[in-house]
Design a protein around this motif. Structure first.
Motif, PDB file in Angstrom:
ATOM      1  N   THR A 387       0.833  -1.207   0.000  1.00 60.72           N
ATOM      2  CA  THR A 387       0.000   0.000   0.000  1.00 60.72           C
ATOM      3  C   THR A 387       0.866   1.255   0.000  1.00 60.72           C
ATOM      4  O   THR A 387       0.627   2.199  -0.771  1.00 60.72           O
ATOM      5  CB  THR A 387      -0.925   0.006   1.222  1.00 60.72           C
ATOM      6  N   PHE A 388       1.885   1.261   0.859  1.00 65.44           N
ATOM      7  CA  PHE A 388       2.784   2.411   0.913  1.00 65.44           C
ATOM      8  C   PHE A 388       3.469   2.621  -0.441  1.00 65.44           C
ATOM      9  O   PHE A 388       3.584   3.754  -0.934  1.00 65.44           O
ATOM     10  CB  PHE A 388       3.855   2.204   1.989  1.00 65.44           C
ATOM     11  N   GLY A 389       3.947   1.517  -1.032  1.00 64.02           N
ATOM     12  CA  GLY A 389       4.631   1.614  -2.311  1.00 64.02           C
ATOM     13  C   GLY A 389       3.737   2.155  -3.415  1.00 64.02           C
ATOM     14  O   GLY A 389       4.155   2.994  -4.222  1.00 64.02           O
ATOM     15  N   LEU A 390       2.507   1.684  -3.456  1.00 61.55           N
ATOM     16  CA  LEU A 390       1.560   2.163  -4.474  1.00 61.55           C
ATOM     17  C   LEU A 390       1.264   3.643  -4.315  1.00 61.55           C
ATOM     18  O   LEU A 390       1.158   4.381  -5.300  1.00 61.55           O
ATOM     19  CB  LEU A 390       0.265   1.359  -4.387  1.00 61.55           C
ATOM     20  N   SER A 391       1.128   4.084  -3.066  1.00 60.82           N
ATOM     21  CA  SER A 391       0.871   5.495  -2.809  1.00 60.82           C
ATOM     22  C   SER A 391       2.027   6.364  -3.298  1.00 60.82           C
ATOM     23  O   SER A 391       1.827   7.409  -3.932  1.00 60.82           O
ATOM     24  CB  SER A 391       0.633   5.718  -1.311  1.00 60.82           C
ATOM     25  N   LEU A 392       3.261   5.915  -3.027  1.00 60.15           N
ATOM     26  CA  LEU A 392       4.434   6.657  -3.486  1.00 60.15           C
ATOM     27  C   LEU A 392       4.535   6.655  -5.006  1.00 60.15           C
ATOM     28  O   LEU A 392       4.855   7.680  -5.628  1.00 60.15           O
ATOM     29  CB  LEU A 392       5.700   6.034  -2.875  1.00 60.15           C
ATOM     30  N   LEU A 393       4.265   5.510  -5.606  1.00 66.16           N
ATOM     31  CA  LEU A 393       4.340   5.423  -7.065  1.00 66.16           C
ATOM     32  C   LEU A 393       3.296   6.331  -7.721  1.00 66.16           C
ATOM     33  O   LEU A 393       3.587   7.027  -8.702  1.00 66.16           O
ATOM     34  CB  LEU A 393       4.127   3.971  -7.503  1.00 66.16           C
ATOM     35  N   ALA A 394       2.096   6.342  -7.169  1.00 69.80           N
ATOM     36  CA  ALA A 394       1.047   7.218  -7.692  1.00 69.80           C
ATOM     37  C   ALA A 394       1.463   8.682  -7.582  1.00 69.80           C
ATOM     38  O   ALA A 394       1.242   9.485  -8.510  1.00 69.80           O
ATOM     39  CB  ALA A 394      -0.256   6.985  -6.928  1.00 69.80           C
ATOM     40  N   THR A 395       2.088   9.041  -6.468  1.00 73.21           N
ATOM     41  CA  THR A 395       2.562  10.414  -6.262  1.00 73.21           C
ATOM     42  C   THR A 395       3.566  10.800  -7.343  1.00 73.21           C
ATOM     43  O   THR A 395       3.515  11.904  -7.910  1.00 73.21           O
ATOM     44  CB  THR A 395       3.200  10.552  -4.870  1.00 73.21           C
ATOM     45  N   ASN A 396       4.483   9.896  -7.664  1.00 69.64           N
ATOM     46  CA  ASN A 396       5.492  10.171  -8.682  1.00 69.64           C
ATOM     47  C   ASN A 396       4.871  10.360 -10.061  1.00 69.64           C
ATOM     48  O   ASN A 396       5.297  11.237 -10.823  1.00 69.64           O
ATOM     49  CB  ASN A 396       6.515   9.036  -8.726  1.00 69.64           C
ATOM     50  N   HIS A 397       3.875   9.558 -10.373  1.00 69.71           N
ATOM     51  CA  HIS A 397       3.229   9.714 -11.679  1.00 69.71           C
ATOM     52  C   HIS A 397       2.490  11.051 -11.778  1.00 69.71           C
ATOM     53  O   HIS A 397       2.484  11.684 -12.847  1.00 69.71           O
ATOM     54  CB  HIS A 397       2.280   8.545 -11.941  1.00 69.71           C
ATOM     55  N   LEU A 398       1.899  11.488 -10.678  1.00 67.57           N
ATOM     56  CA  LEU A 398       1.269  12.815 -10.682  1.00 67.57           C
ATOM     57  C   LEU A 398       2.321  13.898 -10.882  1.00 67.57           C
ATOM     58  O   LEU A 398       2.131  14.840 -11.667  1.00 67.57           O
ATOM     59  CB  LEU A 398       0.513  13.043  -9.372  1.00 67.57           C
ATOM     60  N   LEU A 399       3.432  13.787 -10.175  1.00 63.72           N
ATOM     61  CA  LEU A 399       4.514  14.765 -10.306  1.00 63.72           C
ATOM     62  C   LEU A 399       5.066  14.778 -11.734  1.00 63.72           C
ATOM     63  O   LEU A 399       5.501  15.822 -12.238  1.00 63.72           O
ATOM     64  CB  LEU A 399       5.642  14.430  -9.327  1.00 63.72           C
ATOM     65  N   LEU A 432       0.249  12.041  -1.435  1.00 63.03           N
ATOM     66  CA  LEU A 432      -0.562  11.798  -2.626  1.00 63.03           C
ATOM     67  C   LEU A 432      -1.772  12.725  -2.652  1.00 63.03           C
ATOM     68  O   LEU A 432      -2.138  13.266  -3.701  1.00 63.03           O
ATOM     69  CB  LEU A 432      -1.013  10.335  -2.645  1.00 63.03           C
ATOM     70  N   GLN A 433      -2.378  12.938  -1.495  1.00 69.63           N
ATOM     71  CA  GLN A 433      -3.521  13.844  -1.412  1.00 69.63           C
ATOM     72  C   GLN A 433      -3.119  15.262  -1.791  1.00 69.63           C
ATOM     73  O   GLN A 433      -3.852  15.967  -2.512  1.00 69.63           O
ATOM     74  CB  GLN A 433      -4.098  13.812   0.007  1.00 69.63           C
ATOM     75  N   ILE A 434      -1.957  15.699  -1.343  1.00 67.89           N
ATOM     76  CA  ILE A 434      -1.474  17.043  -1.667  1.00 67.89           C
ATOM     77  C   ILE A 434      -1.301  17.211  -3.169  1.00 67.89           C
ATOM     78  O   ILE A 434      -1.750  18.200  -3.768  1.00 67.89           O
ATOM     79  CB  ILE A 434      -0.148  17.319  -0.932  1.00 67.89           C
ATOM     80  N   GLU A 435      -0.644  16.224  -3.795  1.00 65.04           N
ATOM     81  CA  GLU A 435      -0.389  16.332  -5.239  1.00 65.04           C
ATOM     82  C   GLU A 435      -1.679  16.228  -6.048  1.00 65.04           C
ATOM     83  O   GLU A 435      -1.844  16.917  -7.067  1.00 65.04           O
ATOM     84  CB  GLU A 435       0.605  15.250  -5.679  1.00 65.04           C
ATOM     85  N   ALA A 436      -2.607  15.379  -5.605  1.00 67.40           N
ATOM     86  CA  ALA A 436      -3.891  15.272  -6.316  1.00 67.40           C
ATOM     87  C   ALA A 436      -4.683  16.573  -6.212  1.00 67.40           C
ATOM     88  O   ALA A 436      -5.293  17.033  -7.186  1.00 67.40           O
ATOM     89  CB  ALA A 436      -4.697  14.107  -5.749  1.00 67.40           C
ATOM     90  N   ALA A 437      -4.649  17.180  -5.013  1.00 61.23           N
ATOM     91  CA  ALA A 437      -5.388  18.423  -4.801  1.00 61.23           C
ATOM     92  C   ALA A 437      -4.837  19.567  -5.653  1.00 61.23           C
ATOM     93  O   ALA A 437      -5.571  20.482  -6.044  1.00 61.23           O
ATOM     94  CB  ALA A 437      -5.351  18.797  -3.323  1.00 61.23           C
ATOM     95  N   LYS A 438      -3.546  19.528  -5.973  1.00 57.41           N
ATOM     96  CA  LYS A 438      -2.934  20.560  -6.815  1.00 57.41           C
ATOM     97  C   LYS A 438      -3.410  20.473  -8.267  1.00 57.41           C
ATOM     98  O   LYS A 438      -3.230  21.411  -9.048  1.00 57.41           O
ATOM     99  CB  LYS A 438      -1.410  20.419  -6.790  1.00 57.41           C
ATOM    100  N   ARG A 439      -3.982  19.326  -8.630  1.00 60.06           N
ATOM    101  CA  ARG A 439      -4.346  19.082 -10.032  1.00 60.06           C
ATOM    102  C   ARG A 439      -5.854  18.933 -10.192  1.00 60.06           C
ATOM    103  O   ARG A 439      -6.342  18.075 -10.921  1.00 60.06           O
ATOM    104  CB  ARG A 439      -3.607  17.836 -10.532  1.00 60.06           C
ATOM    105  N   ARG A 440      -6.606  19.788  -9.519  1.00 62.55           N
ATOM    106  CA  ARG A 440      -8.064  19.688  -9.510  1.00 62.55           C
ATOM    107  C   ARG A 440      -8.697  19.989 -10.866  1.00 62.55           C
ATOM    108  O   ARG A 440      -9.891  19.760 -11.064  1.00 62.55           O
ATOM    109  CB  ARG A 440      -8.653  20.618  -8.450  1.00 62.55           C
ATOM    110  N   ASN A 441      -7.906  20.518 -11.788  1.00 61.42           N
ATOM    111  CA  ASN A 441      -8.443  20.726 -13.134  1.00 61.42           C
ATOM    112  C   ASN A 441      -8.687  19.390 -13.839  1.00 61.42           C
ATOM    113  O   ASN A 441      -9.436  19.310 -14.812  1.00 61.42           O
ATOM    114  CB  ASN A 441      -7.489  21.582 -13.965  1.00 61.42           C
ATOM    115  N   SER A 442      -8.069  18.319 -13.329  1.00 60.42           N
ATOM    116  CA  SER A 442      -8.333  16.973 -13.840  1.00 60.42           C
ATOM    117  C   SER A 442      -9.397  16.320 -12.971  1.00 60.42           C
ATOM    118  O   SER A 442      -9.271  16.278 -11.748  1.00 60.42           O
ATOM    119  CB  SER A 442      -7.050  16.129 -13.808  1.00 60.42           C
TER     120      SER A 442
END
Length: 463
Positions: A387-399, A432-442
């Motif tokens: 779970t931790f790994g997936l969260s980090l990987l998702a964060t990187n893809h957003l970045l 991950l929540q921080i990075e997702a919130a920055k991209r609310r246009n998606s």
């Protein structure tokens, strides 16, 4: 005279002393216990009558159904006449309540956290450099006091092996389901095992007992940390340090200090984490274990990355790889054996992710392949780590601008985390929540941010 198979007979105490039975009790394999009783002529009807279960329940358990609920285990032990300590249960109902509700499970607010950290650091330093602190009456206000339970007058290596087996089984539950799934059982096992320190035993048994209890205290600290009880974690890690040092096991001393360092990393205190890890490095080097050194170096790299010190972080990542490679093919102890190839990839990916979230976004190109490899290697038994790994990987893809894939991975992480009894799993979703919130246009990113906010609960960042 009644036979063991007669309706009004009790089970002879020697049945519980048989090696196969003791192994089943330690692992809380109730189905195996029932099968062994059947070999002794105890019928399903008698087991049901003794335990207060229906015959159909007994039949299902005999077929392999697991029994996990603490109160059911207590009822089974009491009905069959099993010594509760053999199953890692609190000695009686009063003790069980005291253990579950003891002072250690609360987080006192009146004392300054920085003072507690200084006191623990002083204690850890004293233990690491060899001060004899075992049994100090007032080791510090960071220590909470758990309830105590009776223990055998004399113990042998079998009793120590029981603690080791129980610790192994409980640690597996922690990895797969989170600390909340097993912490009460860990503390209950400690309430029994700690009292063996006052039992009569040979010097060899005493040394092994110190080490076994140190590892169990370390697990109690880790599971406490996982559900957000940081004062309780500090208490158990402090006791683990004392016992590991008294048992003469520097690898375990290093492991306990690494875990306490991780508590500070999680609570965003990397400078405090480094102090713990530097003490851990002393113990790791003293132990002569390259793998123990690798664990410490990897976590130091994480702390330095949090502080924005890229060069130091990368230097320590390199040393982690080197020390890990040198350790291959060598005998290592249980407390460092966990640090395999999967964990090396996971830690490398974590360090690069922290740097990518800071001033070095280019580090996603290193984080993504490392985390992908790590996640591919994790099995179901390591659900929380995956779970931790997936969260980090998702964060990187957003970045990296790959929002659709990042959101998809994030939802998978949330799905896995939802089944965990772990506060830490919720906390680790914050980046991950921080990075997702920055991209609310998606819409995908916006939906992910809202899902995480709901999962983490009220008063969490929503953007």
């Amino acid at each position: 005279m009644n036979s063991i198979g007669s309706p009004d007979s009790s089970i002879p105490p020697e049945v519980w002393e048989e090696a196969e039975m003791r192994d089943a009790l330690v692992a809380r394999e109730v189905s195996a216990v029932y099968r062994l009783l059947r070999r002794h002529g105890v019928s399903q009807r008698q087991i049901a009558a003794m335990t207060g279960q229906s015959q159909s329940e007994v039949s299902e358990i005999l077929k392999g159904r697991q029994v996990m609920a603490y109160d059911v285990l207590v009822r089974i032990a009491g009905g069959l006449g099993v010594p509760r300590g053999y199953m890692g249960l609190a000695y009686d109902d009063v003790t069980a309540v005291r253990v579950a509700g003891s002072k250690e499970v609360t987080e006192p607010e009146e004392e300054d956290e920085s003072m507690k950290r200084r006191q623990f650091l002083a204690h850890a330093a004293a233990v690491t450099v060899g001060a004899n602190v075992l049994g100090i009456a007032e080791p510090g206000s960071w220590v909470a006091h758990a309830a105590q339970t009776p223990a055998p007058h004399r113990i042998g290596m079998t009793d120590v092996r029981q603690i080791e087996a129980a610790t192994k089984a409980l640690r597996a539950l922690d990895y797969r389901y989170g600390g909340g799934a097993c912490r009460d059982a860990v503390v209950a096992q400690l309430s029994w095992g700690r009292q063996m320190l006052g039992s009569t035993a040979s010097d060899q048994v005493k040394q092994k007992l110190h080490i076994a209890l140190a590892d169990l205290h370390s697990l109690a600290g880790w599971t406490s940390h996982d559900i957000g009880l940081h004062d309780a974690a500090r208490t158990h890690f402090g006791k683990a340090l004392e016992l590991a040092k008294e048992g003469g096991n520097e690898q375990l001393v290093a492991n306990v200090l690494y875990r306490m360092g991780r508590v500070y990393i999680h609570t965003k205190a990397p400078d405090e984490a480094l102090k713990m890890l530097q003490l851990g490095q002393i113990a790791a080097q003293e132990s002569g274990s390259e793998l123990a050194v690798a664990v410490i170096c990897a976590n130091q790299a994480w702390a330095y990355a949090m502080m924005g010190h890229k060069d130091m972080a990368m230097q320590l990542v390199g040393r982690t790889r080197d020390e890990w490679q040198r350790a291959q093919g060598k005998e290592v102890e249980d407390w460092v054996r966990f640090f395999g190839e999967t964990d090396v990839y996971g830690m490398i990916g974590t360090v690069h992710t922290v740097l990518a979230q800071g001033e070095h976004p280019e580090h996603t190109k290193f984080a993504i392949p490392a985390l992908t490899r790590c996640i591919d290697l994790y099995g179901e038994e390591m659900t929380r780590s995956k779970t931790f790994g997936l969260s980090l990987l998702a964060t990187n893809h957003l970045l990296d601008g790959d929002v659709d894939h990042g959101a998809k991975l994030g939802r998978t992480a949330i799905d896995l985390a939802s089944d965990l009894k772990s506060v830490r799993a919720k906390d680790r979703m914050e980046p991950l929540q921080i990075e997702a919130a920055k991209r609310r246009n998606s819409s995908d990113a916006r939906d992910l941010a809202e899902i995480i906010a709901k999962f983490r609960g009220p008063n969490t960042l929503t953007g």
